[in-house]
Design an enzyme around this catalytic site. Structure first.
Site, mmCIF file in Angstrom:
data_model
loop_
_atom_site.group_PDB
_atom_site.id
_atom_site.type_symbol
_atom_site.label_atom_id
_atom_site.label_comp_id
_atom_site.label_asym_id
_atom_site.label_seq_id
_atom_site.Cartn_x
_atom_site.Cartn_y
_atom_site.Cartn_z
ATOM 1 N N ASP A 37 0.818 -1.236 0.022
ATOM 2 C CA ASP A 37 0.065 -0.049 -0.046
ATOM 3 C C ASP A 37 0.884 1.120 0.102
ATOM 4 O O ASP A 37 0.285 2.443 0.243
ATOM 5 C CB ASP A 37 -0.892 0.048 1.298
ATOM 6 C CG ASP A 37 -0.130 -0.027 2.507
ATOM 7 O OD1 ASP A 37 1.238 -0.172 2.526
ATOM 8 O OD2 ASP A 37 -0.703 -0.072 3.431
ATOM 9 N N GLU A 39 3.066 2.162 2.193
ATOM 10 C CA GLU A 39 3.826 2.581 3.383
ATOM 11 C C GLU A 39 4.977 1.791 3.520
ATOM 12 O O GLU A 39 5.613 1.024 2.776
ATOM 13 C CB GLU A 39 3.038 1.883 4.640
ATOM 14 C CG GLU A 39 1.728 2.379 4.926
ATOM 15 C CD GLU A 39 0.699 1.917 5.863
ATOM 16 O OE1 GLU A 39 1.305 1.058 6.539
ATOM 17 O OE2 GLU A 39 -0.400 2.186 5.952
ATOM 18 N N GLN A 97 12.201 25.695 4.871
ATOM 19 C CA GLN A 97 11.152 26.256 5.414
ATOM 20 C C GLN A 97 11.059 26.445 6.959
ATOM 21 O O GLN A 97 10.598 25.505 7.857
ATOM 22 C CB GLN A 97 9.888 25.187 4.962
ATOM 23 C CG GLN A 97 9.767 25.042 3.642
ATOM 24 C CD GLN A 97 8.700 24.189 3.114
ATOM 25 O OE1 GLN A 97 7.643 24.171 3.763
ATOM 26 N NE2 GLN A 97 8.822 23.135 2.646
ATOM 27 N N HIS A 130 20.979 24.840 6.602
ATOM 28 C CA HIS A 130 20.652 25.916 6.044
ATOM 29 C C HIS A 130 20.463 27.423 6.828
ATOM 30 O O HIS A 130 20.977 28.475 6.453
ATOM 31 C CB HIS A 130 19.346 25.820 5.119
ATOM 32 C CG HIS A 130 18.764 27.229 4.506
ATOM 33 N ND1 HIS A 130 19.361 27.849 3.358
ATOM 34 C CD2 HIS A 130 17.660 27.939 4.775
ATOM 35 C CE1 HIS A 130 18.873 28.928 3.325
ATOM 36 N NE2 HIS A 130 17.736 28.982 4.083
ATOM 37 N N LYS A 194 19.357 40.352 -3.232
ATOM 38 C CA LYS A 194 18.070 39.949 -3.946
ATOM 39 C C LYS A 194 16.996 39.928 -3.018
ATOM 40 O O LYS A 194 17.019 39.966 -1.661
ATOM 41 C CB LYS A 194 18.360 38.684 -4.446
ATOM 42 C CG LYS A 194 18.517 37.623 -3.562
ATOM 43 C CD LYS A 194 18.858 36.130 -4.263
ATOM 44 C CE LYS A 194 18.581 34.952 -3.215
ATOM 45 N NZ LYS A 194 18.951 33.766 -3.483
ATOM 46 N N ARG A 196 13.357 38.142 -2.387
ATOM 47 C CA ARG A 196 12.463 36.816 -2.588
ATOM 48 C C ARG A 196 11.176 37.103 -2.470
ATOM 49 O O ARG A 196 10.627 37.813 -1.640
ATOM 50 C CB ARG A 196 12.975 35.927 -1.395
ATOM 51 C CG ARG A 196 13.626 34.498 -1.992
ATOM 52 C CD ARG A 196 13.803 33.484 -1.053
ATOM 53 N NE ARG A 196 14.852 32.899 -1.460
ATOM 54 C CZ ARG A 196 15.094 32.026 -2.293
ATOM 55 N NH1 ARG A 196 13.987 31.788 -3.236
ATOM 56 N NH2 ARG A 196 16.278 31.411 -2.679
ATOM 57 N N ASP A 221 27.352 29.244 -1.775
ATOM 58 C CA ASP A 221 25.962 28.984 -1.382
ATOM 59 C C ASP A 221 25.728 27.775 -0.573
ATOM 60 O O ASP A 221 26.836 26.909 -0.775
ATOM 61 C CB ASP A 221 25.073 29.071 -2.469
ATOM 62 C CG ASP A 221 23.914 29.532 -2.066
ATOM 63 O OD1 ASP A 221 23.622 29.811 -1.107
ATOM 64 O OD2 ASP A 221 22.824 29.833 -3.021
ATOM 65 N N THR A 229 19.591 30.571 -8.078
ATOM 66 C CA THR A 229 20.553 31.574 -7.165
ATOM 67 C C THR A 229 21.778 31.814 -7.839
ATOM 68 O O THR A 229 22.472 33.067 -7.971
ATOM 69 C CB THR A 229 20.491 31.250 -5.886
ATOM 70 O OG1 THR A 229 19.118 30.887 -5.444
ATOM 71 C CG2 THR A 229 21.121 32.129 -4.794
HETATM 72 C C1 R5P Z 1 18.563 30.361 -0.034
HETATM 73 O O1 R5P Z 1 18.282 31.314 1.009
HETATM 74 C C2 R5P Z 1 19.615 29.382 -0.131
HETATM 75 O O2 R5P Z 1 20.689 29.674 0.529
HETATM 76 C C3 R5P Z 1 20.120 28.897 -1.545
HETATM 77 O O3 R5P Z 1 20.403 30.142 -1.994
HETATM 78 C C4 R5P Z 1 18.911 28.578 -2.397
HETATM 79 O O4 R5P Z 1 17.998 27.516 -1.593
HETATM 80 C C5 R5P Z 1 19.399 27.965 -3.476
HETATM 81 O O5 R5P Z 1 18.278 27.225 -4.167
HETATM 82 P P1 R5P Z 1 18.079 27.332 -5.778
HETATM 83 O O6 R5P Z 1 19.169 26.685 -6.496
HETATM 84 O O7 R5P Z 1 16.691 26.864 -6.240
HETATM 85 O O8 R5P Z 1 18.164 28.767 -6.100
#
Ligand code: R5P
Length: 327
Positions: A37, A39, A97, A130, A194, A196, A221, A229
């Protein structure tokens, strides 16, 4: 503390095997399979009674499956009388998130932390969350490792002294500056601003502080997912006259289609870690992978032996400095 035992979910088998081999151990056998199912069914095939269990599982895509697997493995270990359970989460998914950007949304990173704790984890070992504040979403110890020394070590040979380290957004300035510090060159820092949107979508680049003209630039990053990004930052750097462009993203989420965009971009090399596996269809000559296995293996040993993690961080830094001392 009881005997050290290593288990792994299905998210990143190569990294788990590499960690085990660094520790001169083997992964204990687990059965993880779907019920008809849909799970997930988990069984730890070897005893964990009275042991110090480390469960290695990145909560990378497919994130829901991987989170659930981790929770079930922790629960199984707790019910089988493990003495202590450490969730080793090289990539902590749902971390983006971590706050409410608008009304009527969850704080998913906190909910996942609650679930991991409720399942029975005693501690967490992770790499480059993050947002470092996510450590505080847990009421159990969190050992938060940083990849900067190893990533900087790798990129150093490609970068001339007049390089510039670029943060693609304001939130990443500390991370980029730490990388610059470990690079150990006279590199300067530039920051892209930037905005968002409230709903998921492309951020708008507002501008950049710092000079990149005629320089080798390295964008730093934590994640590359859609690539928006990093790729847009690279375009801006090319427009502003950067001579060569490198990028460094710790966790290669790499959604479908991003590698093609990377291959057609002005970026010469993208350096990532193996916190998330890169399947064959997403591999590229432009992508270099730096392994976190030895860092994680050492951290596991330190936790098991009850040694200070601060000492581990100092040792990494001292080793790094010693290697750079002129003979
Ligand atoms: C944003 O705050 C993170 O540090 C990254 O810059 C972001 O999550 C990268 O995601 P993407 O490749 O979809 O732009």
């Amino acid at each position: 503390m009881g005997r050290l035992v290593l288990y792994a979910g299905r998210s990143n088998p190569d990294l788990a095997e590499e960690i085990a081999s660094r520790l001169e151990m083997r992964l204990s056998k687990a059965t993880i399979e779907p019920f008809p199912d849909g799970e997930t069914r988990v069984r730890l095939e070897e005893s964990v009674r009275g042991t110090d269990v480390f469960i290695i599982q990145s909560t990378c895509p497919p994130a829901n499956r991987n989170v659930m697997e981790l929770l079930l493995m922790i629960d199984a270990a707790r019910r089988a009388s493990a003495q202590r359970i450490t969730a080793v989460i090289p990539y902590y998914g749902y971390a983006r998130q971590e706050k409410k950007l608008t009304g009527r949304v969850p704080i998913s990173a906190k909910l996942v932390a609650n679930l991991i704790e409720a399942a029975g984890a005693d501690r967490i070992l992770t790499i480059d969350l993050h947002a470092p504040a996510i450590e505080g979403f847990f009421d159990i110890p969190v050992d938060h490792l940083r990849s900067a020394p190893l990533m900087a070590d790798y990129l150093r040979d490609f970068l001339p002294p007049n390089s510039v380290v670029v943060s693609p957004d304001v939130g990443g300035v500390k991370r980029a500056n730490r990388f610059r510090h470990f690079l150990g060159k006279e590199a300067s820092l530039a920051v892209i601003f930037k905005e968002r949107p409230e709903e998921p979508g492309s951020p708008e680049i507002l501008g950049m502080v710092g000079d990149v003209e005629g320089k080798t630039a390295v964008i730093v990053d934590d994640i590359i997912a859609t690539g928006e990004t990093i790729l847009r930052a690279a375009e801006l750097l090319a427009e502003r006259g950067a001579q060569a462009i490198y990028a460094c993203a710790i966790h290669p989420v790499l959604v479908p289609g991003v590698v093609e965009k990377l291959n057609n971009s002005p970026i010469e090399k993208l350096v990532v870690t193996n916190t998330i596996p890169i399947p064959p269809e997403k591999q590229s000559d432009k992508i270099e992978v730096v392994s976190m296995a030895s860092l994680l293996a050492t951290a596991i040993l330190y936790i098991h032996k009850g040694l200070s993690m601060t000492t581990l961080f100092k040792e990494v830094e001292e080793k790094w400095r010693a290697e750079r001392q002129p003979a």
